[in-house]
Design an enzyme around this catalytic site. Structure first.
Site, short mmCIF file in Angstrom:
data_model
loop_
_atom_site.label_atom_id
_atom_site.label_comp_id
_atom_site.label_asym_id
_atom_site.label_seq_id
_atom_site.Cartn_x
_atom_site.Cartn_y
_atom_site.Cartn_z
N ASP A 20 0.85 -1.19 0.00
CA ASP A 20 0.00 0.00 0.00
C ASP A 20 0.88 1.24 0.00
O ASP A 20 1.70 1.41 0.90
CB ASP A 20 -0.90 -0.05 1.25
CG ASP A 20 -1.70 1.24 1.41
OD1 ASP A 20 -1.96 1.91 0.39
OD2 ASP A 20 -2.04 1.56 2.57
N ASP A 24 -3.99 4.00 2.86
CA ASP A 24 -5.42 3.72 3.07
C ASP A 24 -5.66 2.27 3.48
O ASP A 24 -6.80 1.83 3.61
CB ASP A 24 -6.25 4.09 1.82
CG ASP A 24 -5.91 3.22 0.62
OD1 ASP A 24 -4.98 2.38 0.72
OD2 ASP A 24 -6.55 3.37 -0.44
N ASP A 28 -1.97 -1.17 -3.68
CA ASP A 28 -2.29 -0.43 -4.90
C ASP A 28 -1.15 -0.57 -5.92
O ASP A 28 -0.10 -1.17 -5.62
CB ASP A 28 -2.56 1.05 -4.56
CG ASP A 28 -1.54 1.60 -3.57
OD1 ASP A 28 -0.33 1.37 -3.80
OD2 ASP A 28 -1.94 2.19 -2.54
N ASP A 201 -10.20 -15.84 -16.48
CA ASP A 201 -11.03 -16.24 -15.34
C ASP A 201 -12.12 -17.22 -15.79
O ASP A 201 -12.78 -17.00 -16.81
CB ASP A 201 -11.68 -14.97 -14.77
CG ASP A 201 -12.34 -15.18 -13.42
OD1 ASP A 201 -11.64 -15.56 -12.48
OD2 ASP A 201 -13.56 -14.96 -13.32
N GLU A 267 -7.78 -20.15 -16.22
CA GLU A 267 -8.26 -20.67 -14.94
C GLU A 267 -9.48 -21.51 -15.29
O GLU A 267 -10.52 -20.98 -15.70
CB GLU A 267 -8.65 -19.57 -13.97
CG GLU A 267 -8.99 -20.15 -12.60
CD GLU A 267 -10.31 -19.67 -12.00
OE1 GLU A 267 -10.56 -19.96 -10.83
OE2 GLU A 267 -11.11 -19.04 -12.70
C1 GLC Z 1 -12.37 -17.14 -10.41
C2 GLC Z 1 -11.60 -16.25 -9.48
C3 GLC Z 1 -12.37 -16.11 -8.20
C4 GLC Z 1 -13.71 -15.50 -8.50
C5 GLC Z 1 -14.43 -16.26 -9.60
C6 GLC Z 1 -15.54 -15.45 -10.18
O1 GLC Z 1 -12.52 -18.43 -9.91
O2 GLC Z 1 -10.32 -16.76 -9.29
O3 GLC Z 1 -11.68 -15.35 -7.26
O4 GLC Z 1 -14.49 -15.51 -7.35
O5 GLC Z 1 -13.60 -16.56 -10.68
O6 GLC Z 1 -15.03 -14.42 -10.96
MG MG Z 2 -3.53 2.15 -1.03
#
Ligand code: GLC
Ligand code: MG
Length: 525
Positions: A20, A24, A28, A201, A267
């Site tokens: 960070d 905050d 970031d 994703d 993924e």
């Molecule tokens: C993937 C991400 C996970 C998220 C899901 C929905 O599995 O790694 O963190 O909750 O997709 O986007």
């Molecule tokens: Mg920050």
């Protein structure tokens, strides 16, 4: 020449929890920039950034309300550009998260879609009439236990919309060409800014049954992919999904020149390797996480079976990506226990044939940090694995403010391990350096070796070089004689006390308790 990613070590940064810069309490992009040196010193070749886009945080950034911006809490687009510039300057690549199964419910596309049944973007999402008496349109479930069915009734138009995750994440309709064109624009937006690829994703979820038919009764309980002989789920893992992934690949290929290939890392949360193997190494995704790998208990035979199993199922030349944990998966220290096993696990992840991916903090052995009672933030109980990284013991170095999630114990910090040659961090550095220097470990073939119940052993070989990796999963001294190998070799690296360069007998090979060992095999002259 091999494409860069085939020989790369990746490092996952969860931006909220890495560093960070403005006090905050939330990590970031300027924080990441300031700490790129750590990733570089570790020896990683590429950074994968989890989402940093504007998001109402129904799923901590995996619900995106603007695909072409940086959430102000993480910085600005100029910060992003600077991050890419500095990473590239250090010789590292940058991958970003591509969340295209769903948007945030607060994305303007969805606002338009839900406004009326005749909105121009109505069909960008998946709408269906409720069944009689207020029932949901079919039996599909949200991936999250706490969210129940995958449908929510939108009172305004009296129809339900599909959300494979939280109700704040409506699923896009990938059968609509306008959606494809809009997302193609997003890919290009970031590729034009210089990103080297995407982590895609839930890549297996993009398409759903066009008629929205129920899942077969045997699979009606399934919140994620479940295999059943002769039956297929209808809300994920559809063959048409590959068309989208191929389209993504064509776009990536249109950017990447020699040495500059842009990569798609999938993924695909499917534990059945027969299905997972279909997703990568062809003309779609380049690689994908080996999901079953992070699901194994601490047993040599379990890891051997899963690694060997996937290897025989994948297309020739295909490489899986190996991670011990991610922001969705409990950390290795929590699953296996902190201590010598972490050293064995690291040796495994960094010497297999595939693309290793290190989850931030795993290199110092962070364990999950459970949220304080009543203070959980994540819908799916994943706060523990997302604790902020401790850069030093004193004020943590993560933030000068109040961290958004509790920090772990002060002893587990980067500074303490940096100068200690016996630390886990030093072992990670040595492993990555060894991998980089060794053609066999970096790019060689893989063959497992019979080594009894407690040891996972394999040979990696490239022209002119062979390495034996032997991992003792037990806390006992173990001896075995690997078949068809020379009678001895030289220790390249041990997680225990054995010195590098010393002779190692292989007839038999004796491993210390919890020892991971890499042995250079002398080539017959
Ligand atoms: C993937 C991400 C996970 C998220 C899901 C929905 O599995 O790694 O963190 O909750 O997709 O986007
Ligand atoms: Mg920050």
């Amino acid at each position: 020449m091999n494409a860069w990613w085939r020989e790369a070590v990746l490092y996952q940064v969860y931006p909220r929890s890495f560093a960070d810069s403005d006090g905050d309490g939330i990590g970031d992009l300027p924080g990441v920039i300031a700490r790129l040196g750590h990733i570089h010193e570790l020896g990683a070749d590429a950074v994968w950034l989890s989402p940093f886009y504007p998001s109402p945080l129904a799923d901590h950034g995996y619900d995106i309300s603007d695909y072409e911006a940086v959430d102000p809490v993480y910085g600005t687009l100029a910060d992003f550009d600077e991050l890419v510039r500095q990473a590239h300057g250090l010789g590292m690549r940058v991958l970003i998260d591509l969340v295209m199964n769903h948007t945030s419910a607060e994305h303007p596309w969805f606002a338009d879609s839900r406004a009326s049944r005749t909105s121009p973007r109505r069909d960008w999402y998946i709408w269906a009439d409720p069944r009689e008496r207020g029932g949901v349109p079919n039996n599909w479930l949200s991936a999250f236990e706490t969210c129940g069915p995958a449908w929510t009734l939108d009172e305004r138009t009296g129809q339900c919309y599909l959300h494979s995750f939280t109700p704040g994440q409506p699923d896009l309709n990938w059968r609509n060409p306008e959606v494809r064109a809009a997302m193609q624009k997003v890919w290009r937006f970031w590729l034009d800014r210089g990103v080297d690829g995407f982590r895609v994703d839930v890549a297996h979820r993009l398409l759903k049954d066009a008629r929205l038919r129920d899942n077969p009764a045997e699979l009606a309980h399934a919140r994620r992919h479940v295999s059943h002989p002769g039956l297929r789920m209808r809300n994920l893992d559809l063959p048409e999904t590959q068309e989208v992934l191929r389209e993504l690949r064509r776009t990536l290929d249109s950017y990447g020149g020699p040495g500059g290939e842009r990569v798609a890392l999938g993924e695909v949360p499917i534990s059945d390797d027969r299905r997972l193997a279909a997703y990568f190494g062809g003309d779609g995704l380049h690689t994908a996480f080996h999901v079953a790998f992070w699901e194994q208990p601490w047993r040599a035979a379990a890891f051997r079976e899963t690694v060997d199993g996937l290897a025989v199922l994948t297309r020739p030349g295909a490489l899986p990506t190996y991670a011990l944990a991610t922001h969705d998966i409990s950390r290795a220290a929590t699953r296996f226990g902190a201590g010598p096993r972490l050293r064995v696990a690291a040796t495994m992840a960094l010497t297999l044939r595939g693309v290793p991916c290190v989850y931030y903090g795993d290199e110092i052995g962070m364990a999950d940090v459970p949220p304080r009672a009543g203070r959980a933030l994540d819908v799916d109980g994943r706060d523990g694995t997302r604790a902020p990284l401790r850069w030093d013991a004193g004020s943590s170095g993560f933030t000068t403010g109040q961290p958004w999630l509790p920090l772990g114990p002060a002893e587990v910090n980067v500074a303490a391990q940096r100068e200690d040659p016996g630390s886990l961090l030093s072992l990670y550095r040595r492993l990555i350096a060894l991998r980089r220097a060794s053609p066999a470990l970096r790019a060689g073939d893989y063959r497992s070796v019979e080594a009894g119940p407690d040891v996972f052993a394999y040979v990696r070989s490239a022209p002119g070089e062979r390495m034996l990796v032997a991992l003792n999963f037990s806390a006992r001294l173990v001896s075995f004689t690997p078949r068809a190998l020379p009678a001895d070799g030289r220790a390249e690296l041990s997680t225990g006390r054995r010195l590098t360069g010393t002779r190692v007998s292989l007839a038999p090979l004796t491993l210390a308790p919890d020892e991971g060992l890499v042995v250079r095999l002398e080539e017959p002259s």
